[in-house]
Motif scaffolding. Sequence first.
Motif, PDB file in Angstrom:
ATOM      1  N   LEU A 273      49.071  37.043  70.908  1.00  0.00           N
ATOM      2  CA  LEU A 273      48.172  36.639  71.082  1.00  0.00           C
ATOM      3  C   LEU A 273      47.598  36.177  72.054  1.00  0.00           C
ATOM      4  O   LEU A 273      45.771  35.781  72.365  1.00  0.00           O
ATOM      5  CB  LEU A 273      48.578  35.119  69.872  1.00  0.00           C
ATOM      6  CG  LEU A 273      47.455  34.126  70.145  1.00  0.00           C
ATOM      7  CD1 LEU A 273      46.494  33.944  68.462  1.00  0.00           C
ATOM      8  CD2 LEU A 273      49.131  32.789  68.893  1.00  0.00           C
ATOM      9  N   ILE A 274      47.913  36.012  72.938  1.00  0.00           N
ATOM     10  CA  ILE A 274      47.257  35.993  74.611  1.00  0.00           C
ATOM     11  C   ILE A 274      45.815  36.256  74.845  1.00  0.00           C
ATOM     12  O   ILE A 274      45.504  36.210  75.141  1.00  0.00           O
ATOM     13  CB  ILE A 274      48.387  35.683  74.986  1.00  0.00           C
ATOM     14  CG1 ILE A 274      49.324  34.443  75.106  1.00  0.00           C
ATOM     15  CG2 ILE A 274      47.836  34.688  76.903  1.00  0.00           C
ATOM     16  CD1 ILE A 274      50.316  34.202  76.120  1.00  0.00           C
ATOM     17  N   MET A 275      46.336  37.775  74.200  1.00  0.00           N
ATOM     18  CA  MET A 275      45.459  38.803  74.760  1.00  0.00           C
ATOM     19  C   MET A 275      44.751  39.212  74.428  1.00  0.00           C
ATOM     20  O   MET A 275      43.187  39.136  74.336  1.00  0.00           O
ATOM     21  CB  MET A 275      46.085  40.401  74.797  1.00  0.00           C
ATOM     22  CG  MET A 275      47.547  40.959  75.851  1.00  0.00           C
ATOM     23  SD  MET A 275      46.906  40.726  77.252  1.00  0.00           S
ATOM     24  CE  MET A 275      45.154  42.091  77.132  1.00  0.00           C
ATOM     25  N   PHE A 276      44.282  38.602  72.679  1.00  0.00           N
ATOM     26  CA  PHE A 276      43.984  38.108  71.439  1.00  0.00           C
ATOM     27  C   PHE A 276      42.650  37.213  72.212  1.00  0.00           C
ATOM     28  O   PHE A 276      41.128  37.390  72.285  1.00  0.00           O
ATOM     29  CB  PHE A 276      43.725  37.683  70.408  1.00  0.00           C
ATOM     30  CG  PHE A 276      42.629  37.449  69.097  1.00  0.00           C
ATOM     31  CD1 PHE A 276      41.733  38.032  69.077  1.00  0.00           C
ATOM     32  CD2 PHE A 276      42.367  36.223  68.694  1.00  0.00           C
ATOM     33  CE1 PHE A 276      41.038  38.337  68.082  1.00  0.00           C
ATOM     34  CE2 PHE A 276      41.398  35.774  68.076  1.00  0.00           C
ATOM     35  CZ  PHE A 276      40.703  36.682  67.572  1.00  0.00           C
ATOM     36  N   LEU A 277      42.903  36.057  72.967  1.00  0.00           N
ATOM     37  CA  LEU A 277      42.147  35.263  73.533  1.00  0.00           C
ATOM     38  C   LEU A 277      41.581  35.835  74.502  1.00  0.00           C
ATOM     39  O   LEU A 277      40.651  34.687  75.126  1.00  0.00           O
ATOM     40  CB  LEU A 277      43.028  33.625  73.203  1.00  0.00           C
ATOM     41  CG  LEU A 277      43.451  32.948  72.072  1.00  0.00           C
ATOM     42  CD1 LEU A 277      44.582  32.287  72.825  1.00  0.00           C
ATOM     43  CD2 LEU A 277      42.256  33.001  71.388  1.00  0.00           C
ATOM     44  N   LYS A 278      42.217  36.488  75.763  1.00  0.00           N
ATOM     45  CA  LYS A 278      41.995  36.800  76.825  1.00  0.00           C
ATOM     46  C   LYS A 278      40.461  37.629  76.802  1.00  0.00           C
ATOM     47  O   LYS A 278      40.234  38.344  77.749  1.00  0.00           O
ATOM     48  CB  LYS A 278      42.372  37.619  77.609  1.00  0.00           C
ATOM     49  CG  LYS A 278      43.444  36.557  78.190  1.00  0.00           C
ATOM     50  CD  LYS A 278      43.251  36.331  80.021  1.00  0.00           C
ATOM     51  CE  LYS A 278      44.802  35.730  80.434  1.00  0.00           C
ATOM     52  NZ  LYS A 278      44.216  34.480  81.023  1.00  0.00           N
ATOM     53  N   THR A 279      40.236  39.096  75.352  1.00  0.00           N
ATOM     54  CA  THR A 279      39.822  39.953  75.141  1.00  0.00           C
ATOM     55  C   THR A 279      38.382  38.795  74.545  1.00  0.00           C
ATOM     56  O   THR A 279      37.843  40.108  73.849  1.00  0.00           O
ATOM     57  CB  THR A 279      40.476  41.219  74.609  1.00  0.00           C
ATOM     58  OG1 THR A 279      40.776  40.696  73.495  1.00  0.00           O
ATOM     59  CG2 THR A 279      41.210  42.016  75.251  1.00  0.00           C
ATOM     60  N   LEU A 280      38.360  38.049  74.055  1.00  0.00           N
ATOM     61  CA  LEU A 280      37.304  37.870  73.042  1.00  0.00           C
ATOM     62  C   LEU A 280      36.305  37.939  74.177  1.00  0.00           C
ATOM     63  O   LEU A 280      35.118  37.902  73.687  1.00  0.00           O
ATOM     64  CB  LEU A 280      37.442  35.996  72.415  1.00  0.00           C
ATOM     65  CG  LEU A 280      38.325  36.078  71.162  1.00  0.00           C
ATOM     66  CD1 LEU A 280      38.492  35.264  70.948  1.00  0.00           C
ATOM     67  CD2 LEU A 280      37.689  37.149  70.108  1.00  0.00           C
ATOM     68  N   ARG A 281      36.055  37.513  75.683  1.00  0.00           N
ATOM     69  CA  ARG A 281      34.663  37.327  76.210  1.00  0.00           C
ATOM     70  C   ARG A 281      35.462  37.453  77.787  1.00  0.00           C
ATOM     71  O   ARG A 281      36.258  37.377  78.497  1.00  0.00           O
ATOM     72  CB  ARG A 281      34.449  35.727  76.656  1.00  0.00           C
ATOM     73  CG  ARG A 281      34.468  34.585  75.536  1.00  0.00           C
ATOM     74  CD  ARG A 281      33.131  33.899  75.285  1.00  0.00           C
ATOM     75  NE  ARG A 281      32.612  33.221  74.538  1.00  0.00           N
ATOM     76  CZ  ARG A 281      32.680  32.055  74.074  1.00  0.00           C
ATOM     77  NH1 ARG A 281      32.835  31.269  75.060  1.00  0.00           N
ATOM     78  NH2 ARG A 281      32.108  31.212  73.152  1.00  0.00           N
TER      79      ARG A 281
END
Length: 188
Positions: free
Chosen positions: A49-57
């Motif tokens: 979940l943290i990596m999803f938020l980091k790879t959005l932008r």
Amino acid sequence: MKIKFRLEKWHFYLLSLVLINFGTGLITGYRLNQNLTFILKVILYLTGLIMFLKTLRPFKKTAIYYSFYAISVVLTGLFFLFGGIFLAILSSLVLFPIVPKQTEYKTETIKIYDRFQGFMARCCSYEVVEPKLYIFEKHLGYINIEKPIDVDKDEFNFKNNKITYKYELNNDGQTTTASDTTEILDFE
């Protein structure tokens, strides 16, 4: 940048460990105990979940992989907020990999877990395991019984690769005329 790379590396190490544990459990029957496996899965989902938020932008292709973790959180939240059969089916499909097994019965020689088959599964299907060296367990098989396990009244014994199930039988639903019944259960 360096922290993100480390988190991504640890995420894939955890994913590899969980998958190796799953494969080893299927092939040999030996795996890590359920408490340790659940902790590893929760950490895996949190890092995903943290990596999803980091790879959005800026958007990266790996965000597509990490979106599974975000979608699982959203679907589960919607199910608990609104309910409904459609969301129940979707959230049970998404939560299947992470749902912890609940210990229904425990002795020194065996543990009996409730078998998760989704939110709308039939009653009384259980998984039997044998604890080994504190952090491992051996899968013995699955059993089906007629009623939920009552820890105070039911008794399970494992001997000679057979499960002996001793329970209190009620005649016609009356608790006044109860008798003890012993049954040998076969593994599925």
